[in-house]
Design an enzyme around this catalytic site. Sequence first.
Site, mmCIF file in Angstrom:
data_model
loop_
_atom_site.group_PDB
_atom_site.id
_atom_site.type_symbol
_atom_site.label_atom_id
_atom_site.label_comp_id
_atom_site.label_asym_id
_atom_site.label_seq_id
_atom_site.Cartn_x
_atom_site.Cartn_y
_atom_site.Cartn_z
ATOM 1 N N HIS A 53 45.890 43.777 35.201
ATOM 2 C CA HIS A 53 45.485 42.963 36.218
ATOM 3 C C HIS A 53 46.117 41.605 36.093
ATOM 4 O O HIS A 53 45.846 40.938 35.580
ATOM 5 C CB HIS A 53 43.915 42.912 36.718
ATOM 6 C CG HIS A 53 43.587 42.041 37.682
ATOM 7 N ND1 HIS A 53 43.971 42.302 39.206
ATOM 8 C CD2 HIS A 53 42.939 40.898 38.026
ATOM 9 C CE1 HIS A 53 43.682 41.334 39.801
ATOM 10 N NE2 HIS A 53 42.973 40.563 39.138
ATOM 11 N N ASP A 55 46.885 38.303 38.031
ATOM 12 C CA ASP A 55 46.491 37.405 38.943
ATOM 13 C C ASP A 55 48.068 36.725 39.094
ATOM 14 O O ASP A 55 48.561 36.066 38.319
ATOM 15 C CB ASP A 55 45.502 36.328 38.640
ATOM 16 C CG ASP A 55 44.027 37.258 38.587
ATOM 17 O OD1 ASP A 55 43.667 37.644 39.543
ATOM 18 O OD2 ASP A 55 43.490 36.800 37.469
ATOM 19 N N ASP A 177 39.864 43.173 42.366
ATOM 20 C CA ASP A 177 39.242 42.024 41.998
ATOM 21 C C ASP A 177 38.862 41.146 43.222
ATOM 22 O O ASP A 177 37.957 40.180 42.988
ATOM 23 C CB ASP A 177 40.522 41.130 41.332
ATOM 24 C CG ASP A 177 39.655 40.173 40.528
ATOM 25 O OD1 ASP A 177 38.475 40.270 40.047
ATOM 26 O OD2 ASP A 177 40.245 39.092 40.184
ATOM 27 N N HIS A 420 44.322 36.849 45.986
ATOM 28 C CA HIS A 420 42.525 36.495 46.038
ATOM 29 C C HIS A 420 42.277 35.372 45.198
ATOM 30 O O HIS A 420 41.007 35.005 45.498
ATOM 31 C CB HIS A 420 41.833 37.938 45.621
ATOM 32 C CG HIS A 420 42.322 38.153 44.509
ATOM 33 N ND1 HIS A 420 43.314 39.094 44.023
ATOM 34 C CD2 HIS A 420 41.573 38.116 43.229
ATOM 35 C CE1 HIS A 420 43.286 39.483 42.748
ATOM 36 N NE2 HIS A 420 42.289 38.909 42.130
#
Length: 993
Positions: A53, A55, A177, A420
């Site tokens: 994951h 970001d 997330d 996000h």
Amino acid sequence: MYTVIHCAIAIAFAAFISGCLGAPFKSVNTCGYDVCNLGQSDKLNVHIVPHTHDDVGWLKTVDQYYYGTRNDIQHAAVQYILDSVIQALLENPDRRFIYVEIAFFWRWWMQQTEDMQNTVRKLVNEGHLEFISGGWSMNDEGVTHYSSIIDQHSLGAEFLRDQFGECGRPKLGWQIDPFGHSREVASLFAHMGFDGLFFGRVDFQDYAERNRTKRMEMIWKGSANLGAQSWLFTGILPRVYTAPQSFCFDYRCSDEPIKDDPHLYDYNVPERVQAFIDAAHIQARSYTTNHIMMTMGSDFHYENANEWFKNLEKLIKYVNAQQANGSDVNLFYSTPTCYLYALNKANQTWTTKTDDFFPISFSQHGLWTGYFTSRPALKRYERYSNNILQVTRQLNAFSNSTLRQAIFPLNEAMGIVQHHDAVSGTEKQHVANDYAQRLSEGIDSVIYVINEAYKKLLSKENQSLPVPTQFLCHFSNISECLPIEGQDSFTLTIWNPTIQPIEDMIRVPVTKNYTIRNPTGEFIVAELIPISTPMKNIPGRTSSAQYELLFRAPIPALGFNTYYFQVKTDITIEKKSTIKVTHNEACILQNQHLRIEFDDQGNLNNITNQNRNFTVLFSAQGLYWYTSFPGNNSSPEFQASGAYFFRPLTSNTLPVSNSRNITCTYTNQVQKALIIYNNWASQEIKLYDGARIAEIEWIVGPIPIEDNIGKEIIMRYDTDIQSNGLFYTDANGREVLERKRDYRSTWNYTVYENVSGNYYPIASRIWIKDNKRQITILTDRSEGGSSMHDGSVELMIHRRTLYDDSQGVGEPMNETAYDKGLVICGKHFLIVEPPEYSALYHRPIAQHLYMNSISTYALPNLSYDNYSNSFRQTWSALTESMPYNVHLLTFDQLTSKVFLIRIEHYFEFNEDDTYSKSVEVDLQSLFRNLGKIIYLLELTLGGNLPLNDMKRLVWQTIDNESSYSKSTDSNSLKSTVVTLNPMQIRTFQVTLQ
């Protein structure tokens, strides 16, 4: 300026849009569902999903994350993750890996050799590397606008299609997330052709109930208007997105590796195997089939992919070996796509969901509702940037400038900011600054496109004068436009991006008085109005303008009008038109439609709709604040309010001031009441001549913190409407959901936080109503909002906290600018109508707020006669306006003769007697100035697949409903006239003769 950096990015982008009309890497039976391992029918099949994951900015900027700099903040380096994963996949053909964030992958891809690119294509086409979701980033779902969600997914989908063909097309959403999940996003994903959606974060109470009743997977009915086409299989992951406890094999983790040499004293295979079998059985208790998915990875994992894969293969080997001893656990490498396919083949019926997953609680006192408002300046800048992006696309297309590659920097920046931890406001301050810088540079790059377009659209035939250079005034919202200050003449060209003609009230900050000519050369009425003291005192405002010229400007549909300003030589600015002003007296603002009454203390008493003959009484309206809870986060009861969480100390609000001053101003075109609370808070309520809405412009900040108290500022509207605990909020700017105070429809809700537990994301509007009256408030950006009491609506517009909320960002929500607390200037728009008429106004106004007219200025240094003889002053792409309930969402030129367009019906069923009906649109009318349409191809919403080729998986519900829906026979469209049903978006690739 179209800089060297922008050119380099645009050239890189051009490398992958060159194949926009074809998919060069087709494959058959080598990827997707065709190569899925569906396990064994008599076993518990554990789908092992290696993933990372990544970001797209959070604690570090997107650049810092990609290159691995500032590892003192967080060790993360995406380029090495991708290097390592690709090498690991080449070493073992059984291995699988998924990748999500195309912003990172695109950057890595552009740095690879052709040989490496071909190697990666082979891995994709053979199913070893699979792209999931495929957006430029993993977008937030609460505060994002549907237009930008579609754009950022389309950007990633286009890249994947052009480089990898069908095997690169994602088949499901992967929102592991984000801090809450929107029904509208589910609907959008369904129309992108996705078969499913998986995410990780839900309310802890919701999770407990679903876990107990085996409802972790469901059919989510994403739209109340679009039927089964909007349904999406949805699954909740058991540990957000991490591996089972003690089975993390990344170098960051402290878990033991699999030590499988039996001669070692710490040989641990038996213990590790049994622990994993136990974990699998525990997880399986929450799910209804003999398939479960285990995510193996976490934030920025797999920088050393060999470490993960080596241990996973030992785990697979030794766990499966226990089947000979009676174990029913069967492990194998898989992907979310294959897990979804296995569920589809399991002959199972599924429960359904019709509401959304907002708000969600992390714990009893930790609600993810603060981010609905956090970083309000960035939230507004993102919305403004999208406005410019859409207008630039239109200008490029209608001028046939073929400069799509020059728009890429803004498109790419917008894709990143949908992340996000970006527009959500949950990033570190230096990262927020980086997002704003990217948007700014993106806007700089499209100024070049705007000017190239206007060179064609403004020029008259056979004229030789160069078209004056156009420029944007980005600080018009605070009444500042420095380049025109002191000029004797200038022009203002206004582009209307909607397909209906509009009439805007234009405000131009000036230091002199001017005459204004409209496109036909007539002098128009304009009023010189003083700029308010709170506006002039905004930190950073350097303008010397003391006045604004206010005038009414009609703008044709999909076109522009130019207004010519010439300084008045015989009238000084002091000799302004007569304006009536009252101070600290009761006053009434009134036009043909509305009457708004204030007392001498600045209290709003009532609003009367004169057309419908009813009045809404106000017991209070104005600015208040909640005290932020100052916790140390050591336990749930000490949870602080911060960037993510909104937690007030008490449910009581305090007025920002116990006294206020009111000044009412009357002119022919506007009447307004300026209410000043103190030196950091004010609002100005404006009623324009002929308007059916009231505009509330507020200026808040610097929020004082010298008392060591964090403050969450709200605008509240308290009325006598009997709302019975109900209120209504939009989802990402589109459909509206009913909310009920202190209630959740899918579980027995226990109230721990009675304020923040009732807050919802407001991307565009919120309303309350009774049988005869409805009050609707529209916003100019995403904000958190609620109705805490019957008849009341509140919207959080600014916040400044002094404590971090322990969710990782490590900073309080304490923004500053110019060495002071940040000042925010924003707007609400108030509509008072009967419920049956409200949509007639709030729907088009909401569309206009995010697709606003865009003004560009120029200094032609020409007399009006010379200017008007040389340049076109009005133009429209349409000969007649389009239907009132239709909106042009996208108008993008792909090549000189090929265009991508999206049109939408923006009313819901039963909202309006007239405009909630299906409507026909002739697409040829959009191309009057460009050519004749010779071919129409309807695509999925993401623009990456012909609609006829979309074959979604079919699901059955426990109510014996089927998700099957027949696609339109889109490849055989014989006519350019298409039908739109309520809330329908249709996407077309248009080829001109």
